[in-house]
Design a protein around this motif. Structure first.
Motif, PDB file in Angstrom:
ATOM      1  N   ARG A   1     171.941  41.783  46.564  1.00 44.90           N
ATOM      2  CA  ARG A   1     173.350  41.458  46.803  1.00 44.90           C
ATOM      3  C   ARG A   1     173.565  40.926  48.214  1.00 44.90           C
ATOM      4  O   ARG A   1     174.250  39.913  48.416  1.00 44.90           O
ATOM      5  N   VAL A   2     173.002  41.614  49.190  1.00 45.51           N
ATOM      6  CA  VAL A   2     173.220  41.229  50.582  1.00 45.51           C
ATOM      7  C   VAL A   2     172.543  39.890  50.885  1.00 45.51           C
ATOM      8  O   VAL A   2     173.161  38.985  51.469  1.00 45.51           O
ATOM      9  N   ALA A   3     171.273  39.737  50.493  1.00 46.48           N
ATOM     10  CA  ALA A   3     170.535  38.521  50.839  1.00 46.48           C
ATOM     11  C   ALA A   3     171.120  37.291  50.139  1.00 46.48           C
ATOM     12  O   ALA A   3     171.393  36.266  50.781  1.00 46.48           O
ATOM     13  N   ILE A   4     171.325  37.375  48.831  1.00 41.00           N
ATOM     14  CA  ILE A   4     171.812  36.207  48.089  1.00 41.00           C
ATOM     15  C   ILE A   4     173.286  35.956  48.398  1.00 41.00           C
ATOM     16  O   ILE A   4     173.697  34.813  48.624  1.00 41.00           O
ATOM     17  N   GLY A   5     174.084  37.022  48.420  1.00 44.29           N
ATOM     18  CA  GLY A   5     175.506  36.859  48.689  1.00 44.29           C
ATOM     19  C   GLY A   5     175.778  36.237  50.043  1.00 44.29           C
ATOM     20  O   GLY A   5     176.613  35.325  50.186  1.00 44.29           O
ATOM     21  N   ARG A   6     175.066  36.696  51.069  1.00 42.80           N
ATOM     22  CA  ARG A   6     175.299  36.166  52.413  1.00 42.80           C
ATOM     23  C   ARG A   6     174.737  34.753  52.559  1.00 42.80           C
ATOM     24  O   ARG A   6     175.308  33.918  53.289  1.00 42.80           O
ATOM     25  N   LEU A   7     173.623  34.456  51.904  1.00 36.10           N
ATOM     26  CA  LEU A   7     173.076  33.095  51.946  1.00 36.10           C
ATOM     27  C   LEU A   7     174.079  32.108  51.348  1.00 36.10           C
ATOM     28  O   LEU A   7     174.372  31.058  51.945  1.00 36.10           O
ATOM     29  N   VAL A   8     174.613  32.425  50.179  1.00 30.95           N
ATOM     30  CA  VAL A   8     175.565  31.545  49.496  1.00 30.95           C
ATOM     31  C   VAL A   8     176.847  31.381  50.319  1.00 30.95           C
ATOM     32  O   VAL A   8     177.409  30.278  50.413  1.00 30.95           O
ATOM     33  N   ALA A   9     177.321  32.472  50.911  1.00 29.77           N
ATOM     34  CA  ALA A   9     178.554  32.422  51.700  1.00 29.77           C
ATOM     35  C   ALA A   9     178.365  31.665  53.019  1.00 29.77           C
ATOM     36  O   ALA A   9     179.285  30.992  53.499  1.00 29.77           O
ATOM     37  N   ARG A  10     177.181  31.764  53.599  1.00 35.11           N
ATOM     38  CA  ARG A  10     176.940  31.199  54.932  1.00 35.11           C
ATOM     39  C   ARG A  10     176.833  29.669  54.898  1.00 35.11           C
ATOM     40  O   ARG A  10     177.326  28.980  55.807  1.00 35.11           O
ATOM     41  N   PHE A  11     176.200  29.135  53.859  1.00 37.67           N
ATOM     42  CA  PHE A  11     175.886  27.712  53.843  1.00 37.67           C
ATOM     43  C   PHE A  11     176.582  27.003  52.685  1.00 37.67           C
ATOM     44  O   PHE A  11     176.325  27.307  51.524  1.00 37.67           O
ATOM     45  N   PRO A  12     177.449  26.049  52.982  1.00 34.91           N
ATOM     46  CA  PRO A  12     178.175  25.351  51.918  1.00 34.91           C
ATOM     47  C   PRO A  12     177.286  24.448  51.072  1.00 34.91           C
ATOM     48  O   PRO A  12     177.671  24.053  49.973  1.00 34.91           O
ATOM     49  N   ARG A  13     176.122  24.099  51.589  1.00 39.79           N
ATOM     50  CA  ARG A  13     175.197  23.281  50.811  1.00 39.79           C
ATOM     51  C   ARG A  13     173.813  23.921  50.831  1.00 39.79           C
ATOM     52  O   ARG A  13     173.263  24.205  51.905  1.00 39.79           O
ATOM     53  N   LEU A  14     173.276  24.128  49.661  1.00 44.56           N
ATOM     54  CA  LEU A  14     171.921  24.636  49.493  1.00 44.56           C
ATOM     55  C   LEU A  14     171.191  23.680  48.560  1.00 44.56           C
ATOM     56  O   LEU A  14     171.688  23.366  47.476  1.00 44.56           O
ATOM     57  N   GLU A  15     170.002  23.231  48.969  1.00 45.19           N
ATOM     58  CA  GLU A  15     169.265  22.314  48.094  1.00 45.19           C
ATOM     59  C   GLU A  15     167.766  22.446  48.335  1.00 45.19           C
ATOM     60  O   GLU A  15     167.322  22.922  49.380  1.00 45.19           O
ATOM     61  N   ARG A  16     167.010  22.007  47.348  1.00 46.13           N
ATOM     62  CA  ARG A  16     165.556  22.002  47.494  1.00 46.13           C
ATOM     63  C   ARG A  16     165.144  20.937  48.504  1.00 46.13           C
ATOM     64  O   ARG A  16     165.771  19.889  48.610  1.00 46.13           O
ATOM     65  N   ALA A  17     164.036  21.221  49.189  1.00 41.69           N
ATOM     66  CA  ALA A  17     163.496  20.255  50.146  1.00 41.69           C
ATOM     67  C   ALA A  17     162.049  19.918  49.820  1.00 41.69           C
ATOM     68  O   ALA A  17     161.314  19.406  50.662  1.00 41.69           O
ATOM     69  N   GLY A  18     161.638  20.210  48.600  1.00 39.67           N
ATOM     70  CA  GLY A  18     160.263  19.970  48.180  1.00 39.67           C
ATOM     71  C   GLY A  18     159.988  20.686  46.890  1.00 39.67           C
ATOM     72  O   GLY A  18     160.867  21.340  46.315  1.00 39.67           O
ATOM     73  N   ALA A  19     158.757  20.586  46.419  1.00 41.30           N
ATOM     74  CA  ALA A  19     158.393  21.188  45.144  1.00 41.30           C
ATOM     75  C   ALA A  19     158.085  22.675  45.321  1.00 41.30           C
ATOM     76  O   ALA A  19     157.236  23.036  46.142  1.00 41.30           O
ATOM     77  N   PRO A  20     158.759  23.562  44.573  1.00 40.36           N
ATOM     78  CA  PRO A  20     158.425  24.992  44.635  1.00 40.36           C
ATOM     79  C   PRO A  20     157.036  25.254  44.056  1.00 40.36           C
ATOM     80  O   PRO A  20     156.540  24.484  43.227  1.00 40.36           O
ATOM     81  N   VAL A  21     156.434  26.357  44.484  1.00 45.26           N
ATOM     82  CA  VAL A  21     155.126  26.763  43.958  1.00 45.26           C
ATOM     83  C   VAL A  21     155.276  28.129  43.314  1.00 45.26           C
ATOM     84  O   VAL A  21     155.617  29.114  43.986  1.00 45.26           O
ATOM     85  N   ARG A  22     155.055  28.195  41.998  1.00 43.25           N
ATOM     86  CA  ARG A  22     155.112  29.457  41.276  1.00 43.25           C
ATOM     87  C   ARG A  22     153.922  30.344  41.654  1.00 43.25           C
ATOM     88  O   ARG A  22     152.860  29.860  42.048  1.00 43.25           O
TER      89      ARG A  22
END
Length: 416
Positions: free
Chosen positions: A378-399
């Motif tokens: 809750r704290v990590a995701i909630g604060r990340l979403v609230a802090r930054f109006p834009r979130l986007e990928r910057a490359g290919a994720p690695v599973r």
């Protein structure tokens, strides 16, 4: 095999041929079509080694609640790791793979660290930690979701709970990945060697830490390691301390379990929001949805996809007779996408209710740290979403490329 290549998916054949010991990359990238095939065509699936894989929610829940199914894994882990090996010693001593009385004793000693009062005390520290991490992310703009946030949060939280000196936390993540990676259904020689070495190094480190802590016990309840050493936390008339190896191996378990699953929760949750921008916008518009959103992340992309039990006495499950000794794989990831339990299960819904997922198991072995993991998410995701109006990928994720623990090794991102 785990299933034919895309475009030739024959669900009955995929279900009939499913084998956890022979998984391909397509399954590890996306197991859910295979889970659907199993639910629909072979929900109590017998694999070549004689073990059984359960794919339906109701069957998985029944197994969690049936005391005739045991958590002890000595019969499984002896042939897998070699009796007496470091991995065998760890996984047969830790809380999760034991039945009473050891399970009861260790759990009673750990639970005071996860009471509502303890978590209320911890939350301001967690929020301050996340804000510091987000400050660094704001300075960099481009960052790795896993290294810079998802893994950093639980390592520090569990490190604080055990009062591990900050300068000594560097190896914890690599040790954890190697030890938990050894729980995969099939291991290479390199994975086995890495896992055994990690247990050996981790145990040696903890033995030295415990020796120091015995000389400097913390008695205010803030240090879980001191509590475990003292045998505090249970009934004062029936206190039991842990043996030296029990103590070390359960500290390893606590660090590993608290680290890996929470890392995956945060990483999978943010990735799911990026894949579903409508739900991200919904959460931004109503931050109060974060509690339900975390439950949905746990269901939609369960951090831990597999549980296990061994049949203790003959029983019947969904029309199948299971003999004593049968090894049962609890398909958590499959159960959490079962349409019989979750309408439209392949859709992310941050306001889904009810949401009785099995991400933390159920019954006597339900995850002891589930409330802490939820709070971290809750704290990590909630604060990340609230802090930054834009979130986007910057490359290919690695599973991570693992069947049991589903998450990412890296996830490049950009913020604004």
């Amino acid at each position: 095999m785990s299933g034919p290549a895309a475009g030739t998916f024959d669900a009955p054949a995929v279900a009939a041929g499913f084998d956890l010991a022979a998984l391909d990359r397509d399954f590890l990238d996306d197991p859910y079509p295979t889970y659907r095939a199993l639910r629909e065509h072979d929900p109590v699936h017998r694999m070549p080694d004689g073990s059984v894989f359960l794919a339906r929610y109701a069957d998985c829940l029944a197994v969690y609640r049936d005391r005739r199914l045991l958590s002890d894994k000595t019969r499984e882990f002896g042939p897998k790791y070699g009796v007496g090996s470091p991995l065998y010693r760890h996984h047969t001593t830790s809380l999760v793979f034991n039945d009473p009385p050891l399970h009861t004793r260790v759990r009673s000693l750990l639970m005071p660290a996860f009471t509502p009062r303890a978590l209320t005390t911890l939350q301001p520290k967690l929020e301050a930690l996340v804000d510091r991490l987000l400050d660094r992310i704001a300075d960099k703009r481009e960052f790795d979701l896993i290294a810079d946030l998802a893994a950093a949060v639980p390592v520090q939280v569990i490190g604080d709970l055990l009062a591990i000196p900050m300068a000594e936390r560097g190896p914890l993540r690599d040790w954890s990945l190697a030890i938990l990676g050894a729980l995969e259904p099939r291991l290479s020689d390199a994975q086995m060697e890495q896992g055994n070495r990690a247990v050996t190094e981790f145990t040696a480190y903890l033995d030295a830490l415990v020796a120091d802590r015995r000389r400097n016990l913390v008695t205010d309840g803030s240090d879980v390691l001191s509590t475990l050493i003292a045998g505090q936390g249970g009934d004062t008339l029936d206190r039991e301390t842990l043996g030296a190896d029990e103590l070390a191996q359960n500290c390893i378990f606590l660090l590993n379990a608290g680290h890996e699953t929470t890392t995956n929760l945060i990483g999978n949750g943010v990735a799911a929001l990026l894949d579903n921008p409508g739900e991200l916008a919904r959460l931004r518009a109503d931050p109060g949805l974060i509690n339900g959103a975390v439950e949905e992340f746990l269901r939609y992309e369960s951090s831990n996809q597999l549980g296990n039990r061994r049949v203790g006495e003959r029983l019947e499950l969904a029309g199948a007779v299971l003999e004593p000794g049968t090894y049962v794989h609890i398909g958590i990831g499959a159960a959490n996408r079962d349409p019989a339990a979750f309408p439209d299960p392949d859709r992310l819904d941050v306001a889904r209710s009810p949401n009785r997922h099995l991400a933390f198991g159920s019954g006597a072995h339900a995850c002891a740290g589930m409330s802490l993991a939820r709070m971290e998410g809750r704290v990590a995701i909630g604060r990340l979403v609230a802090r930054f109006p834009r979130l986007e990928r910057a490359g290919a994720p690695v599973r991570g490329g693992r069947a049991r623990f589903r998450g990412f090794l890296s996830y490049p991102m950009r913020v604004a």
